[in-house]
Design a protein around this motif. Structure first.
Motif, PDB file in Angstrom:
ATOM      1  N   SER A 176       0.849  -1.182   0.000  1.00 49.51           N
ATOM      2  CA  SER A 176       0.000   0.000   0.000  1.00 49.51           C
ATOM      3  C   SER A 176       0.891   1.239   0.000  1.00 49.51           C
ATOM      4  N   VAL A 177       0.480   2.251  -0.728  1.00 44.21           N
ATOM      5  CA  VAL A 177       1.229   3.500  -0.793  1.00 44.21           C
ATOM      6  C   VAL A 177       0.290   4.648  -0.434  1.00 44.21           C
ATOM      7  N   ILE A 178       0.721   5.484   0.493  1.00 44.97           N
ATOM      8  CA  ILE A 178      -0.053   6.679   0.858  1.00 44.97           C
ATOM      9  C   ILE A 178       0.802   7.906   0.565  1.00 44.97           C
ATOM     10  N   SER A 179       0.282   8.799  -0.279  1.00 47.16           N
ATOM     11  CA  SER A 179       0.919  10.094  -0.491  1.00 47.16           C
ATOM     12  C   SER A 179       0.215  11.130   0.369  1.00 47.16           C
ATOM     13  N   VAL A 180       0.984  12.034   0.920  1.00 43.02           N
ATOM     14  CA  VAL A 180       0.418  13.184   1.625  1.00 43.02           C
ATOM     15  C   VAL A 180       0.801  14.431   0.831  1.00 43.02           C
ATOM     16  N   PRO A 181      -0.179  15.240   0.408  1.00 39.88           N
ATOM     17  CA  PRO A 181       0.157  16.465  -0.329  1.00 39.88           C
ATOM     18  C   PRO A 181       1.116  17.337   0.467  1.00 39.88           C
ATOM     19  N   ARG A 182       2.049  17.955  -0.218  1.00 39.82           N
ATOM     20  CA  ARG A 182       3.088  18.731   0.466  1.00 39.82           C
ATOM     21  C   ARG A 182       2.504  19.912   1.234  1.00 39.82           C
ATOM     22  N   ASP A 183       1.309  20.386   0.831  1.00 41.88           N
ATOM     23  CA  ASP A 183       0.700  21.559   1.468  1.00 41.88           C
ATOM     24  C   ASP A 183      -0.234  21.190   2.615  1.00 41.88           C
ATOM     25  N   THR A 184      -0.074  19.997   3.181  1.00 43.53           N
ATOM     26  CA  THR A 184      -0.922  19.568   4.293  1.00 43.53           C
ATOM     27  C   THR A 184      -0.411  20.162   5.605  1.00 43.53           C
ATOM     28  N   ARG A 185      -1.310  20.874   6.309  1.00 44.25           N
ATOM     29  CA  ARG A 185      -0.924  21.409   7.626  1.00 44.25           C
ATOM     30  C   ARG A 185      -1.065  20.301   8.656  1.00 44.25           C
ATOM     31  N   VAL A 186      -0.005  20.072   9.399  1.00 46.07           N
ATOM     32  CA  VAL A 186       0.040  18.977  10.373  1.00 46.07           C
ATOM     33  C   VAL A 186       0.738  19.465  11.642  1.00 46.07           C
ATOM     34  N   MET A 370      -3.804  10.679   0.695  1.00 41.69           N
ATOM     35  CA  MET A 370      -4.522  10.925   1.949  1.00 41.69           C
ATOM     36  C   MET A 370      -5.797  11.724   1.682  1.00 41.69           C
ATOM     37  N   PRO A 371      -6.956  11.221   2.094  1.00 50.08           N
ATOM     38  CA  PRO A 371      -8.177  12.019   1.961  1.00 50.08           C
ATOM     39  C   PRO A 371      -8.013  13.364   2.671  1.00 50.08           C
ATOM     40  N   TRP A 372      -8.487  14.441   2.041  1.00 46.44           N
ATOM     41  CA  TRP A 372      -8.191  15.776   2.549  1.00 46.44           C
ATOM     42  C   TRP A 372      -9.405  16.685   2.407  1.00 46.44           C
ATOM     43  N   VAL A 373      -9.369  17.757   3.161  1.00 47.27           N
ATOM     44  CA  VAL A 373     -10.315  18.861   3.013  1.00 47.27           C
ATOM     45  C   VAL A 373      -9.510  20.149   3.098  1.00 47.27           C
ATOM     46  N   ASN A 378      -6.442  28.413   6.144  1.00 47.23           N
ATOM     47  CA  ASN A 378      -5.969  28.963   4.878  1.00 47.23           C
ATOM     48  C   ASN A 378      -6.504  28.092   3.738  1.00 47.23           C
ATOM     49  N   PRO A 379      -7.815  28.190   3.461  1.00 46.73           N
ATOM     50  CA  PRO A 379      -8.440  27.255   2.518  1.00 46.73           C
ATOM     51  C   PRO A 379      -7.920  27.336   1.093  1.00 46.73           C
ATOM     52  N   ASP A 380      -7.337  28.458   0.701  1.00 47.93           N
ATOM     53  CA  ASP A 380      -6.852  28.591  -0.676  1.00 47.93           C
ATOM     54  C   ASP A 380      -5.462  28.012  -0.882  1.00 47.93           C
ATOM     55  N   ALA A 381      -4.753  27.751   0.209  1.00 48.46           N
ATOM     56  CA  ALA A 381      -3.361  27.317   0.062  1.00 48.46           C
ATOM     57  C   ALA A 381      -3.069  25.959   0.686  1.00 48.46           C
ATOM     58  N   HIS A 382      -3.776  25.602   1.762  1.00 51.50           N
ATOM     59  CA  HIS A 382      -3.423  24.393   2.508  1.00 51.50           C
ATOM     60  C   HIS A 382      -4.608  23.436   2.613  1.00 51.50           C
ATOM     61  N   VAL A 383      -4.282  22.182   2.929  1.00 51.39           N
ATOM     62  CA  VAL A 383      -5.303  21.168   3.205  1.00 51.39           C
ATOM     63  C   VAL A 383      -4.997  20.525   4.558  1.00 51.39           C
ATOM     64  N   ILE A 384      -5.974  19.811   5.088  1.00 52.06           N
ATOM     65  CA  ILE A 384      -5.802  19.027   6.312  1.00 52.06           C
ATOM     66  C   ILE A 384      -6.406  17.645   6.083  1.00 52.06           C
ATOM     67  N   PRO A 385      -6.066  16.645   6.888  1.00 51.12           N
ATOM     68  CA  PRO A 385      -6.657  15.309   6.724  1.00 51.12           C
ATOM     69  C   PRO A 385      -8.176  15.351   6.855  1.00 51.12           C
ATOM     70  N   THR A 439      -6.045  12.160  21.853  1.00 47.41           N
ATOM     71  CA  THR A 439      -7.089  12.626  20.940  1.00 47.41           C
ATOM     72  C   THR A 439      -6.672  13.784  20.054  1.00 47.41           C
ATOM     73  N   GLY A 440      -5.510  14.397  20.319  1.00 51.21           N
ATOM     74  CA  GLY A 440      -5.065  15.496  19.469  1.00 51.21           C
ATOM     75  C   GLY A 440      -4.627  14.983  18.112  1.00 51.21           C
ATOM     76  N   THR A 441      -5.072  15.622  17.051  1.00 48.82           N
ATOM     77  CA  THR A 441      -4.695  15.239  15.693  1.00 48.82           C
ATOM     78  C   THR A 441      -4.314  16.488  14.922  1.00 48.82           C
ATOM     79  N   ALA A 442      -3.951  16.297  13.637  1.00 51.27           N
ATOM     80  CA  ALA A 442      -3.646  17.454  12.797  1.00 51.27           C
ATOM     81  C   ALA A 442      -4.893  18.297  12.571  1.00 51.27           C
ATOM     82  N   VAL A 443      -6.068  17.682  12.727  1.00 49.67           N
ATOM     83  CA  VAL A 443      -7.320  18.394  12.492  1.00 49.67           C
ATOM     84  C   VAL A 443      -7.799  19.087  13.758  1.00 49.67           C
TER      85      VAL A 443
END
Length: 593
Positions: A176-186, A370-373, A378-385, A439-443
């Motif tokens: 299995s391979v998971i890519s995370v977009p480089r602009d993901t805030r974590v 990675m599923p993202w929103v 910063n909705p125009d530049a970044h995503v989160i899980p 319970t703390g996550t990137a989201v």
């Protein structure tokens, strides 16, 4: 030194005017003379005692040396020649092996303060492998500057613009391979640079590609473990020049576009259809962002998956790697291109790892993103899980479940000898339990007081030695770990009291005692809900409402929440099968010609 060069050395040792050729000649002459009759003496002048007479006959010629003695001498010379040849080739091969080892750059695996336990073996004693692949945008050499431009960035610390986790199952049946977009805030955890001791404090405001600047690839590993809860065994990092050299070494990689494409940012220009790309064009493909799909980093990850699948199929077929010189070129390119963790820093270890990966049929390779929103900050530049779906994807990989949904029922882990029935026999007030709030996550930030709330509930249930620990953790799934096999029944008793499934209970030799980490899938209540990420979704919805975001509901996870039940990657992960040679990239209308 090339492998076919070694073949040349072999030829020199076996013929011409080399020593071996000279030494073979007397044996050949003696044999010839013996056939005709000779002086009755061996080639060293000694007499032949094996025959009835060792003197010359009337004609002055002796009967030939008996075949057995001649055979022994010929065998002796042959063995000597082979020994010299093998020694010479082995010495040359060893020098080349040392040369390849010297090409590889090495760095520390994990620079964070918190490191996850390694994966637990399955019933057959096999462990899964988790390898983080990183693509660096470093301009630290003239070649990288020529390929990547931006010479003014020569002194800037590199960014990890490509990030993929390769998970090879314990039985090597699937990958299995998971890519995370480089602009993901974590959350990027606290990291210490091993070179100068500089400490980078934890942050929740940066995007994941900047983690490489916090001491090196080991901090990116720490960020991945924080984000996914998946223990990383190794990392491999490659730069611009490495991509070009690798693409050339394998003879090019076939890719497809649905329309003519010209991305002026990356320089990629292709006509509609399938093309075999190599060298700088391969780098342009992997860097292209604006030209694919909607022009975002998500389209770039999909193009990288298509390229990687094609390269894997090419390498597995071996069609372009039958020539020893080509294999040598690939070995040179691969070792010069790579920075790896110290435990992977030799040709032999890389070879063994490659063999493990090679065992996986391409039909059982699944590429995902990675599923993202959009990031509320910063909705125009970044995503989160994406809540729910991202957690599910990480959970599948963490539990060694194939993303293609084709897994057969796996045998119980090697440690799973205790059963839930055994847990009824334990004395609850004898069990020491430590509870962490994970319970703390990137989201979302940690839910307040979860560790102490669950510890208090366990005390009321008779686990009087249950305590909470305020050390922060971040984990998508709730788990219970225990250090020794004899304590499995204790851990199962805790799980049963809280309503946790048996697969949440795991052996962890590094645990000091039975340890409960309350994960992001259980943010409130004292009984595990099974579909606990529903609460996380509600919390995210409330955050969106607080910000006046009318589209908040559209950003919620709509896949299975909590532990995966359908055992398949959510559709929002855009799964791509490794055997899909028909995949073709959508081209952004603004970048067509």
């Amino acid at each position: 030194m090339r492998l076919n060069g070694l073949r040349g050395e072999e030829e020199a040792d076996n013929g011409g005017d080399g020593r071996t050729g000279k030494e073979e000649a007397p044996g050949a002459d003696a044999s010839s003379e013996a056939g005709k009759g000779g002086d009755g003496k061996g080639s060293d002048g000694s007499s032949n005692d094996d025959g009835p007479s060792d003197k010359a006959g009337p004609s002055g010629k002796a009967g030939g040396r008996p075949p057995r003695r001649r055979g022994v001498r010929i065998a002796r010379w042959t063995a000597l020649c082979l020994a010299v040849l093998v020694l010479g080739v082995s010495a040359a091969g060893y020098v080349y092996y040392r040369h390849l080892n010297g090409n590889i750059r090495k760095s520390k695996l994990n620079l964070g303060d918190k490191q996850l336990d390694r994966s637990v073996p399955n019933a057959a004693g096999q462990r899964p492998l988790n390898i983080l692949l990183l693509g660096s945008d470093s301009r630290n050499s003239k070649e990288n500057q020529d390929l990547g431009g931006a010479r003014e960035d020569a002194d800037r610390p590199a960014l990890a613009d490509v990030q993929m986790l390769l998970h090879v199952s314990a039985d090597r049946s699937n990958m299995s391979v998971i890519s995370v977009p480089r602009d993901t805030r974590v959350t990027i955890p606290k990291c210490t640079d091993p070179a100068d001791g500089k400490v980078y404090q934890e942050t929740r405001s940066q995007i994941i590609n900047t983690s490489l600047q916090n001491g090196g690839p080991g901090c990116t590993v720490a960020a991945w473990e924080e984000l996914t809860g998946i223990p990383v065994d190794h990392f491999m990092m490659i730069d611009f020049a490495g991509v070009v050299n690798m693409a050339d070494a394998v003879g090019g990689v076939p890719v497809c576009v649905k329309n003519n494409i010209h991305d002026t940012k990356s320089g990629l220009r292709l006509e509609k259809g399938t093309h075999t790309i190599k060298g700088e064009q391969a780098l342009q493909w992997l860097r292209t962002r604006h030209g694919f799909e909607d022009g975002s980093d998500i389209g770039r990850t999909h193009a990288q998956h298509l390229y990687m699948n094609a390269m894997v199929r090419q390498l597995k077929s071996g069609s372009r790697l039958s020539d020893p010189g080509q294999l040598t070129d690939l070995a040179e390119a691969a070792t010069k291109a790579l920075t790896v963790d110290k435990d992977l820093g030799s040709v032999k270890k890389l070879y063994d790892l490659t063999n493990d990966v090679k065992r996986v049929p391409s039909a059982r390779i699944t590429m995902t993103t990675m599923p993202w929103v959009q990031d509320p900050r910063n909705p125009d530049a970044h995503v989160i899980p994406k809540p729910g779906d991202a957690d599910k994807l990480f959970s599948l990989v963490r539990n060694d479940i194939a993303l293609d949904g084709k897994d057969k029922k796996k045998p119980e882990p090697a440690d799973a000898k205790g059963t839930a029935k055994d847990s009824a026999k334990v004395v609850r007030n004898n069990i020491a339990v430590t509870v962490f709030n994970g319970t703390g996550t990137a989201v979302l930030p940690p839910a307040t007081g979860r560790g102490s709330d669950i510890a208090s509930h366990l005390v009321k249930q008779g686990f009087t030695r249950a305590t909470s620990d305020s050390t922060p953790r971040a984990q998508a799934d709730t788990t219970i770990t225990y250090p020794k096999q004899a304590q499995r029944s204790d851990a199962l008793a805790v799980a049963k009291a809280l309503g946790l499934p048996e697969d949440a209970v795991r052996l962890s030799p590094s645990a000091e005692q039975v340890t409960l980490v309350v994960g992001g899938d259980w943010r409130k209540g004292t009984t595990y809900p099974g579909a606990g990420a529903k609460d996380a979704g509600k919390n995210t919805e409330q955050q969106a409402a607080d910000k006046g975001d009318k589209d908040g509901e559209d950003r919620l996870g709509d896949g299975d929440k909590g532990r995966p039940e359908d055992n398949k990657a959510p559709e929002s992960a855009d799964p791509l099968n490794g055997d899909d040679a028909s995949a073709c990239m959508e081209v952004n209308p603004l970048n067509r010609f």
